[in-house]
Design an enzyme around this catalytic site. Structure first.
Site, PDB file in Angstrom:
ATOM      1  N   ARG A  74      -3.669  -6.929   7.872  1.00 38.43           N
ATOM      2  CA  ARG A  74      -2.611  -7.621   7.142  1.00 38.43           C
ATOM      3  C   ARG A  74      -1.408  -7.784   8.065  1.00 38.43           C
ATOM      4  O   ARG A  74      -0.933  -6.796   8.640  1.00 38.43           O
ATOM      5  CB  ARG A  74      -2.215  -6.820   5.904  1.00 38.43           C
ATOM      6  CG  ARG A  74      -1.345  -7.611   4.954  1.00 38.43           C
ATOM      7  CD  ARG A  74      -0.802  -6.744   3.842  1.00 38.43           C
ATOM      8  NE  ARG A  74       0.396  -6.040   4.268  1.00 38.43           N
ATOM      9  CZ  ARG A  74       1.214  -5.387   3.447  1.00 38.43           C
ATOM     10  NH1 ARG A  74       0.941  -5.332   2.155  1.00 38.43           N
ATOM     11  NH2 ARG A  74       2.289  -4.785   3.897  1.00 38.43           N
ATOM     12  N   TYR A 101      11.176  -6.755   3.298  1.00 31.44           N
ATOM     13  CA  TYR A 101      10.436  -5.722   2.588  1.00 31.44           C
ATOM     14  C   TYR A 101       9.334  -5.115   3.458  1.00 31.44           C
ATOM     15  O   TYR A 101       8.419  -5.818   3.882  1.00 31.44           O
ATOM     16  CB  TYR A 101       9.819  -6.324   1.323  1.00 31.44           C
ATOM     17  CG  TYR A 101       9.115  -5.337   0.429  1.00 31.44           C
ATOM     18  CD1 TYR A 101       9.826  -4.594  -0.505  1.00 31.44           C
ATOM     19  CD2 TYR A 101       7.736  -5.160   0.503  1.00 31.44           C
ATOM     20  CE1 TYR A 101       9.173  -3.695  -1.346  1.00 31.44           C
ATOM     21  CE2 TYR A 101       7.079  -4.268  -0.335  1.00 31.44           C
ATOM     22  CZ  TYR A 101       7.803  -3.537  -1.250  1.00 31.44           C
ATOM     23  OH  TYR A 101       7.151  -2.657  -2.079  1.00 31.44           O
ATOM     24  N   ASP A 110       0.785 -10.600   2.606  1.00 33.42           N
ATOM     25  CA  ASP A 110       1.306 -10.216   1.294  1.00 33.42           C
ATOM     26  C   ASP A 110       2.678 -10.861   1.091  1.00 33.42           C
ATOM     27  O   ASP A 110       3.602 -10.620   1.882  1.00 33.42           O
ATOM     28  CB  ASP A 110       1.430  -8.674   1.239  1.00 33.42           C
ATOM     29  CG  ASP A 110       1.640  -8.145  -0.164  1.00 33.42           C
ATOM     30  OD1 ASP A 110       2.057  -8.923  -1.041  1.00 33.42           O
ATOM     31  OD2 ASP A 110       1.395  -6.939  -0.376  1.00 33.42           O
ATOM     32  N   HIS A 123       4.426 -10.352  -1.631  1.00 28.05           N
ATOM     33  CA  HIS A 123       5.193  -9.393  -2.424  1.00 28.05           C
ATOM     34  C   HIS A 123       5.931 -10.016  -3.598  1.00 28.05           C
ATOM     35  O   HIS A 123       7.099  -9.723  -3.840  1.00 28.05           O
ATOM     36  CB  HIS A 123       6.180  -8.628  -1.523  1.00 28.05           C
ATOM     37  CG  HIS A 123       5.495  -7.686  -0.578  1.00 28.05           C
ATOM     38  ND1 HIS A 123       4.692  -6.654  -0.986  1.00 28.05           N
ATOM     39  CD2 HIS A 123       5.469  -7.648   0.777  1.00 28.05           C
ATOM     40  CE1 HIS A 123       4.225  -6.011   0.053  1.00 28.05           C
ATOM     41  NE2 HIS A 123       4.661  -6.592   1.140  1.00 28.05           N
ATOM     42  N   GLU A 136      -1.669 -12.512  -0.771  1.00 28.57           N
ATOM     43  CA  GLU A 136      -1.491 -11.568  -1.882  1.00 28.57           C
ATOM     44  C   GLU A 136      -0.172 -11.776  -2.617  1.00 28.57           C
ATOM     45  O   GLU A 136       0.856 -12.057  -1.988  1.00 28.57           O
ATOM     46  CB  GLU A 136      -1.540 -10.147  -1.297  1.00 28.57           C
ATOM     47  CG  GLU A 136      -1.329  -9.053  -2.320  1.00 28.57           C
ATOM     48  CD  GLU A 136      -1.331  -7.662  -1.674  1.00 28.57           C
ATOM     49  OE1 GLU A 136      -1.742  -7.538  -0.505  1.00 28.57           O
ATOM     50  OE2 GLU A 136      -0.904  -6.719  -2.345  1.00 28.57           O
ATOM     51  N   GLU A 190      -1.695  -5.453  -7.876  1.00 28.51           N
ATOM     52  CA  GLU A 190      -1.465  -4.037  -7.562  1.00 28.51           C
ATOM     53  C   GLU A 190      -0.543  -3.375  -8.588  1.00 28.51           C
ATOM     54  O   GLU A 190      -0.541  -2.158  -8.716  1.00 28.51           O
ATOM     55  CB  GLU A 190      -0.917  -3.866  -6.136  1.00 28.51           C
ATOM     56  CG  GLU A 190       0.488  -4.382  -5.942  1.00 28.51           C
ATOM     57  CD  GLU A 190       0.972  -4.273  -4.501  1.00 28.51           C
ATOM     58  OE1 GLU A 190       0.183  -4.520  -3.588  1.00 28.51           O
ATOM     59  OE2 GLU A 190       2.155  -3.957  -4.312  1.00 28.51           O
ATOM     60  N   ARG A 239      -6.481  -6.600  -7.260  1.00 28.55           N
ATOM     61  CA  ARG A 239      -5.824  -5.610  -6.403  1.00 28.55           C
ATOM     62  C   ARG A 239      -5.574  -4.276  -7.097  1.00 28.55           C
ATOM     63  O   ARG A 239      -4.865  -3.409  -6.574  1.00 28.55           O
ATOM     64  CB  ARG A 239      -4.479  -6.179  -5.925  1.00 28.55           C
ATOM     65  CG  ARG A 239      -4.602  -7.273  -4.915  1.00 28.55           C
ATOM     66  CD  ARG A 239      -4.937  -6.716  -3.536  1.00 28.55           C
ATOM     67  NE  ARG A 239      -3.811  -6.014  -2.964  1.00 28.55           N
ATOM     68  CZ  ARG A 239      -3.894  -4.902  -2.236  1.00 28.55           C
ATOM     69  NH1 ARG A 239      -5.058  -4.338  -2.015  1.00 28.55           N
ATOM     70  NH2 ARG A 239      -2.812  -4.332  -1.742  1.00 28.55           N
ATOM     71  N   GLU A 296      -7.701  -1.497   1.053  1.00 26.81           N
ATOM     72  CA  GLU A 296      -6.490  -1.342   1.857  1.00 26.81           C
ATOM     73  C   GLU A 296      -6.415   0.110   2.335  1.00 26.81           C
ATOM     74  O   GLU A 296      -6.653   1.042   1.562  1.00 26.81           O
ATOM     75  CB  GLU A 296      -5.256  -1.664   1.005  1.00 26.81           C
ATOM     76  CG  GLU A 296      -3.942  -1.588   1.774  1.00 26.81           C
ATOM     77  CD  GLU A 296      -2.742  -1.979   0.906  1.00 26.81           C
ATOM     78  OE1 GLU A 296      -2.831  -1.885  -0.330  1.00 26.81           O
ATOM     79  OE2 GLU A 296      -1.717  -2.375   1.486  1.00 26.81           O
ATOM     80  N   TRP A 326      12.181 -12.780  -8.999  1.00 25.72           N
ATOM     81  CA  TRP A 326      10.739 -12.555  -9.015  1.00 25.72           C
ATOM     82  C   TRP A 326      10.453 -11.135  -9.362  1.00 25.72           C
ATOM     83  O   TRP A 326      11.206 -10.241  -9.306  1.00 25.72           O
ATOM     84  CB  TRP A 326      10.090 -12.873  -7.657  1.00 25.72           C
ATOM     85  CG  TRP A 326      10.984 -12.687  -6.505  1.00 25.72           C
ATOM     86  CD1 TRP A 326      11.747 -13.643  -5.920  1.00 25.72           C
ATOM     87  CD2 TRP A 326      11.250 -11.476  -5.807  1.00 25.72           C
ATOM     88  NE1 TRP A 326      12.457 -13.101  -4.903  1.00 25.72           N
ATOM     89  CE2 TRP A 326      12.169 -11.770  -4.815  1.00 25.72           C
ATOM     90  CE3 TRP A 326      10.798 -10.173  -5.924  1.00 25.72           C
ATOM     91  CZ2 TRP A 326      12.661 -10.810  -3.932  1.00 25.72           C
ATOM     92  CZ3 TRP A 326      11.273  -9.216  -5.066  1.00 25.72           C
ATOM     93  CH2 TRP A 326      12.204  -9.530  -4.066  1.00 25.72           C
TER      94      TRP A 326
HETATM   95  O1  EZ4 Z   1       4.595  -2.617  -1.923  1.00 25.80           O
HETATM   96  O2  EZ4 Z   1       2.818   0.421  -2.074  1.00 25.80           O
HETATM   97  O3  EZ4 Z   1      -0.127  -4.298  -0.649  1.00 25.80           O
HETATM   98  N1  EZ4 Z   1       0.571  -3.358  -0.556  1.00 25.80           N
HETATM   99  C1  EZ4 Z   1       1.819  -3.311  -0.999  1.00 25.80           C
HETATM  100  C2  EZ4 Z   1       2.529  -1.993  -0.925  1.00 25.80           C
HETATM  101  C3  EZ4 Z   1       3.475  -1.814  -2.086  1.00 25.80           C
HETATM  102  C4  EZ4 Z   1       3.922  -0.395  -2.229  1.00 25.80           C
HETATM  103  C5  EZ4 Z   1       4.538  -0.184  -3.595  1.00 25.80           C
HETATM  104  O4  EZ4 Z   1       4.494   1.149  -3.920  1.00 25.80           O
HETATM  105  O5  EZ4 Z   1       2.323  -4.305  -1.437  1.00 25.80           O
HETATM  106  O6  EZ4 Z   1       3.220  -1.869   0.235  1.00 25.80           O
HETATM  107 CO    CO Z   2       0.796  -5.714  -2.003  1.00 28.95          CO
END
Ligand code: EZ4
Ligand code: CO
Length: 435
Positions: free
Chosen positions: A179, A191, A243, A245, A269, A295, A316, A372, A435
């Site tokens: 990733r 982030y 990702d 996020h 993702e 997730e 996820r 992951e 978001w």
């Molecule tokens: O942001 O685990 O895909 N993985 C992620 C992680 C999450 C954190 C949140 O607790 O997006 O890094």
């Molecule tokens: Co994630």
């Protein structure tokens, strides 16, 4: 029992029970086991973990993970105050009944605190069932359907050259699925991406979250550039993931998906928060980039629309946060009908106990795709001794009975809880992002 006379028809229920117990005793079959203790352990070997320990009258120990990043103590209290007392005296073999009892019995269904607690109990009971049977959990789930579990790790770099170095380091560790996340020109924070190191860690220690400034337009300009450099660098065969996020609206997500199509990603993702799942229809109409979501989702009902409308390609869900092995298997079965596969959440805030459970599920579940695997701080390995292992880009749960994780409580108490929070993000004008 010597005074039991006459035909079975005339016996009282008490007499029948007494006779069965006597026969069972003579045959050497143990009477059913009972849960005699349920305890919560909060420890912080590099980061915070909440662990549930269930002990039975026969001396079996089951471990469950109850870690919920940034809200650890809420789950610890929920378990300690409301769940552990209910477990005492129950038959540990009744995993499904206990799941139903804790999910339906509570009246207040779903939600991450409840579902993480239910998940921890479920994991601990599967661990006990495996130990009682002398079998690794994956055998009790039907046995291995594959030899090993494909895993992906994270590569992060503040700029593109640093990202490419981080990708090289992951490949040197054997990963064939990576990733890629990078910094964004013009932003001081992104982030999970550090300016100073290649370590990915969104949560920061401290009594309040850090506040970051986020600019989605700047991200959308840069992400395709960084990911194109990554693809160019690794060639066509390495699986690349990314990702977002949850930071995009539907049209931004569709645009990003289209821009990334030539790069042949394994998945993109969390393009939107997916609280409103209908918006994913718009993304789907405009791009074939494979989408992975969920997730932060905790039940099969939160996945229902995403799966049955074929709005995603990968689920996820984490084995802890989505109600344990029992519930994740149900989600997988629903997903299988729509040819959707599992790619469970496995950051370092999902403890080595839950990672073990996830890998047992993966070995025994046909539509499992990828796990992951971020790895853990060194101190976490001192607390959690595990039979699962990583080699050559793949994980295996090992063959110890149960989940194959032992928690060293004496070491755990050396690492007391420290407050830590995931960051919050604001736009350039100071308002919270939507978001
Ligand atoms: O942001 O685990 O895909 N993985 C992620 C992680 C999450 C954190 C949140 O607790 O997006 O890094
Ligand atoms: Co994630």
């Amino acid at each position: 029992m010597a005074n039991v006379q006459g035909s079975a028809r005339s016996w009282s229920n008490t007499q029948r029970v007494a006779l069965v117990e006597e026969l069972v005793g003579k045959a050497g079959i143990g009477v059913q086991d009972r849960i005699v203790a349920a305890e919560v352990l909060v420890t912080s070997p590099g980061r915070n973990y909440v662990t549930l320990k269930i002990t039975t009258a026969e001396g079996l120990t089951g471990w469950g993970d109850a870690t919920l990043n940034g809200r650890e103590l809420a789950v610890a209290a929920y378990l300690r105050d409301h769940v552990c007392p209910l477990l005492i005296g129950r038959d540990p073999a009744r995993i499904e009944d206990t799941w139903q009892y804790l999910y339906r019995g509570v009246y207040w269904r779903r939600g991450p605190v409840t579902m993480t607690s239910v998940g921890a109990v479920d994991l601990a009971l599967w661990d006990i069932k495996g130990k009682s049977a002398g079998q690794p959990v994956y055998q009790l789930l039907g046995g291995a359907v594959r030899d090993r579990i494909l895993s992906y790790t994270h590569a992060t770099g503040w700029d593109v050259p640093a990202l490419l170095d981080s990708i090289d380091a992951a490949r040197e560790r054997g990963f064939q699925a990576i990733r890629a996340q990078s910094g964004v020109p013009g932003l001081d924070t992104v982030y999970g991406v550090s300016r100073a190191s290649a370590a990915y860690e969104p949560a920061g220690r401290g009594t309040a979250p850090t506040e970051e400034v986020w600019d989605t337009d700047a991200y959308l300009r840069h992400a395709p550039v960084a990911l194109a450099a990554a693809r160019e660098h690794v060639g066509p065969e390495v699986a690349l993931l990314h990702d977002a996020h949850h930071r995009l609206n539907p049209n931004q997500a569709a645009r990003l998906g289209k821009a990334l199509e030539p790069l042949d990603l394994f998945w993109l993702e969390d393009v939107t928060p997916a609280e409103n799942q209908e918006v994913l229809r718009h993304v789907r109409r405009h791009t074939t980039v494979p989408l992975a979501i969920g997730e932060v989702f905790t039940t099969i009902w939160e996945f229902q629309q995403l799966i049955t409308e074929q709005l995603i390609d990968f689920v996820r869900a984490a084995v802890t946060h989505a109600g344990g092995i029992s519930h994740l298997r149900r989600i997988a079965a629903l997903a299988e009908v729509w040819q959707i596969r599992l790619g469970p959440h496995g950051p370092s805030d999902v403890s080595p106990v839950a990672l073990a459970a996830s890998v047992h599920v993966g070995l025994a579940t046909p539509n499992f795709a990828i796990q992951e695997y971020m790895g853990y701080p060194d101190a976490a390995h001192e607390v959690f001794h595990h039979a699962w292992s990583y080699a050559d880009g793949h994980l295996h749960p090992g063959d110890e009975p149960g989940l194959g994780v032992h928690v060293d409580e004496a070491v755990a108490v050396r690492f007391p809880y420290e407050p830590a929070y995931l960051p919050v993000a604001r736009r350039r004008d100071g308002s919270m992002t939507d978001w």
